[in-house]
Design an enzyme around this catalytic site. Structure first.
Site, short mmCIF file in Angstrom:
data_model
loop_
_atom_site.label_atom_id
_atom_site.label_comp_id
_atom_site.label_asym_id
_atom_site.label_seq_id
_atom_site.Cartn_x
_atom_site.Cartn_y
_atom_site.Cartn_z
N LYS A 42 0.84 -1.20 0.00
CA LYS A 42 0.00 0.00 0.00
C LYS A 42 0.88 1.25 0.00
CE LYS A 42 -3.60 2.20 2.74
NZ LYS A 42 -4.50 2.09 3.89
N GLU A 50 10.78 -4.78 3.93
CA GLU A 50 10.80 -6.20 3.53
C GLU A 50 10.43 -6.34 2.05
OE1 GLU A 50 9.36 -4.97 6.21
OE2 GLU A 50 9.45 -6.37 7.92
N GLY A 66 -4.67 -2.37 5.09
CA GLY A 66 -3.95 -3.53 4.58
C GLY A 66 -4.62 -4.85 4.95
N ARG A 67 -4.98 -5.01 6.23
CA ARG A 67 -5.53 -6.30 6.67
C ARG A 67 -6.99 -6.47 6.29
NH1 ARG A 67 -4.04 -2.96 10.66
NH2 ARG A 67 -5.59 -2.19 12.13
N GLU A 95 -3.69 -6.88 15.22
CA GLU A 95 -3.28 -5.55 14.78
C GLU A 95 -4.45 -4.56 14.97
OE1 GLU A 95 -1.76 -4.68 10.66
OE2 GLU A 95 0.20 -4.98 11.55
N HIS A 97 -2.41 -33.24 18.28
CA HIS A 97 -1.21 -33.98 18.66
C HIS A 97 -0.10 -33.03 19.09
CE1 HIS A 97 -3.08 -37.65 17.15
NE2 HIS A 97 -3.63 -36.83 16.27
N LYS A 138 10.11 -0.39 13.56
CA LYS A 138 10.61 -0.10 12.20
C LYS A 138 11.66 1.00 12.25
CE LYS A 138 6.28 -1.04 9.70
NZ LYS A 138 5.22 -0.47 8.88
O1 F6P Z 1 3.61 -3.41 9.65
C1 F6P Z 1 2.30 -3.08 9.59
C2 F6P Z 1 1.77 -2.93 8.20
O2 F6P Z 1 1.56 -1.59 7.94
C3 F6P Z 1 0.49 -3.73 8.04
O3 F6P Z 1 -0.60 -3.13 8.60
C4 F6P Z 1 0.45 -3.85 6.57
O4 F6P Z 1 -0.49 -4.82 6.17
C5 F6P Z 1 1.88 -4.22 6.27
O5 F6P Z 1 2.62 -3.44 7.19
C6 F6P Z 1 2.35 -3.98 4.87
O6 F6P Z 1 2.26 -2.63 4.53
P1 F6P Z 1 2.37 -2.19 3.01
O7 F6P Z 1 1.22 -2.77 2.28
O8 F6P Z 1 2.33 -0.68 3.03
O9 F6P Z 1 3.67 -2.70 2.48
#
Ligand code: F6P
Length: 507
Positions: free
Chosen positions: A185, A191, A245-246, A331, A362, A472
């Protein structure tokens, strides 16, 4: 809320249930298991094995009214800025309306056209690069709907910044026939950008720098950043700042899912979500599956004081569903201040965890049955499987029913205490007809609105996630030191600094 008469009535009612066993509740009421259920469009919610009574349900419904749940639902559905700390709507329900806003319809058409091309093109693999909400939704849905995947496309998901994940996900893939979808987003997530940069180099090594950009598409609310990364404008799909995002599976974030199952199945998933949206909006609380799930969550968390709950799908196809619900719930609900900034006065989000059954039986069910903590469970299962091994499915579901039964009723054994099952351990069963795109959409929307119901009662904003920011910021400072572009921070604590020093000395 705890100052209200509704909350206090629930508190007194809970105390009156001290010493009551689920065995008593079932023995005293032969129809309890038929009555304490709710159903909508093929999805049954059996909440009779929770430690509650008809009166509890009435009192919880009154609490929902007192919290203004109906008004909050209308505000969210109406696109009002319910995400107050970021001053924007949380309007994910608009993504799955049969007649969505024009920009949503246009982006769906863009996706469908792209999906048709890719599904008929020369690609043999698609890798979704994203993390959190930009990964878990499409990853869980693609795994869940494996039986509906109708192409040879191998759709994979890369999220972790750990280079081992890149190695694992690209193992066996031909870079010349691999398409990457970078989903972010913000298009700033370390990452995702690190993995995307490594992926581009991996492709460029095979096909050359110029051809590499045709191997990339993006989904983002920051299209300029995606284009700066070198992705062609026509391969950039929009999402909007009003989609969290979620909560974004129904947006272009679901593109990799659409590539796997096609646009018709994707539309069926949207229809399942919309069905639950309308149900949430219109059904009375005592018949309203998401509201009931949320109110039972409040009952278990705040009135019984249980700090965790487990989501146990008896469905290997839903193996990732607990992780998805974990992000959605934790979250959204892991907050200590209310939307107006004042401290909350009651515990909020529980710890959410789980694994598919029967594997968990198990592993951790020992604790569920005989441990000192009570862990409420959501069991999820389906009447019909997506495979032809009926014997397996009967055994799978026999285990689900048996686990809920054993947790509730136990089996006392006075002679051998270690063999005694106390029972009285609450669970809820969600029983669907079959795992399909439609029912998957229902499940996703169901839990979204469960979380919303709880947040409304707690007075928190479920749509922000400021708690992820500090880590972060600190990581980027430390990363600069590890790569030698910044000097050590002289004010850092001795533990963190020693660990960094040891890492630098031993790497
Ligand atoms: O680390 C939190 C977060 O902002 C989540 O809420 C989100 O889904 C994820 O990182 C990824 O964010 P982006 O879509 O901006 O890469």
């Amino acid at each position: 809320m705890q100052d209200t008469g509704e909350w206090q009535a629930l508190g007194a009612h809970r105390e009156a249930l001290d010493g009551v066993h689920l065995r008593d509740l079932f023995e005293g009421d032969r129809h309890r298991g038929e009555r304490l259920v709710a159903e909508t469009d093929g999805l049954l919610l059996d909440f009779s094995k929770n430690l509650l009574t008809d009166e509890t349900v009435e009192l919880l419904a009154a609490l929902a009214d007192r919290a203004g749940l109906g008004h909050r639902i209308e505000a969210m559905f109406g696109g009002e800025p319910v995400n107050t700390t970021e001053n924007r709507p949380a309007w994910h329900v608009a993504l799955r309306q049969p007649n969505p806003p024009p920009e949503v319809r246009a982006e769906f058409d863009h996706m469908a056209e792209f999906a048709a091309e890719v599904r008929n093109g020369h690609w043999h693999a698609v890798v979704n690069i994203g993390i959190g909400g930009s990964d878990l939704g499409p990853a869980v849905a693609t795994a869940a709907l494996g039986a509906y995947a109708d192409t040879e496309l191998d759709v994979r998901f890369l999220s972790n910044i750990d280079g081992a994940h890149f190695r694992e996900v690209t193992q066996g893939l031909d870079p010349a026939r691999t398409l990457f979808i970078v989903v972010s987003k913000t298009f700033t997530t370390t990452e995702t950008l690190t993995n995307a940069t490594t992926a581009r180099a991996w492709v460029a090594d095979a096909v050359g720098e110029d051809a590499a950009s045709s191997h990339f598409a993006a989904v983002t609310a920051s299209p300029n950043k995606a284009q700066d990364f070198g992705i062609d404008a026509e391969s950039v799909f929009a999402m909007w700042d009003w989609v969290g995002g979620r909560y974004s599976l129904a947006s272009a974030v679901g593109l990799s899912l659409m590539l796997a199952v096609g646009s018709d199945a994707f539309s069926e998933m949207l229809a399942g979500m919309h069905q639950i949206d309308e149900h949430f909006r219109t059904a009375p609380w005592v018949e309203n599956l998401p509201a009931l799930l949320g109110l039972i969550g409040i009952w278990n968390r705040n009135f019984w004081g249980w700090p965790t709950y487990a989501v146990l799908p008896y469905s290997q196809e839903l193996a990732l569903f607990p992780a998805y619900i974990q992000q959605l719930d934790m979250e959204s609900s892991g907050k200590s201040v209310q939307a107006d900034g004042t401290p909350v006065s009651t515990p909020t989000g529980p710890v959410v965890w789980g694994q598919p059954g029967t594997n968990g039986q198990h592993a951790f069910h020992q604790l569920l049955h005989q441990g000192t903590d009570i862990v409420p469970v959501d069991f999820i299962g389906f009447c019909r499987p997506n495979h032809s091994h009926i014997g397996h499915h009967d055994l799978l579901m026999a285990n689900l029913f048996a686990q809920a039964e054993a947790l509730a009723f136990g089996a006392p054994d006075a002679g051998e205490p270690h063999r005694s099952f106390p029972g009285n351990r609450p669970s809820t069963v969600l029983l669907g007809d079959q795992l399909t795109p439609h029912s998957l959409g229902q499940l996703v929307a169901l839990y979204e609105h469960k979380v919303f119901t709880q947040a409304t009662v707690w007075g928190i904003n479920p749509f922000d996630q400021w708690g992820v920011e500090l880590g972060k910021t600190l990581a980027s400072g430390i990363a600069a030191e590890l790569t030698g572009t910044a000097a050590p921070n002289p004010t850092r604590d001795s533990s963190t600094q020693s660990l960094i020093n040891r890492f630098l000395a031993h790497r």
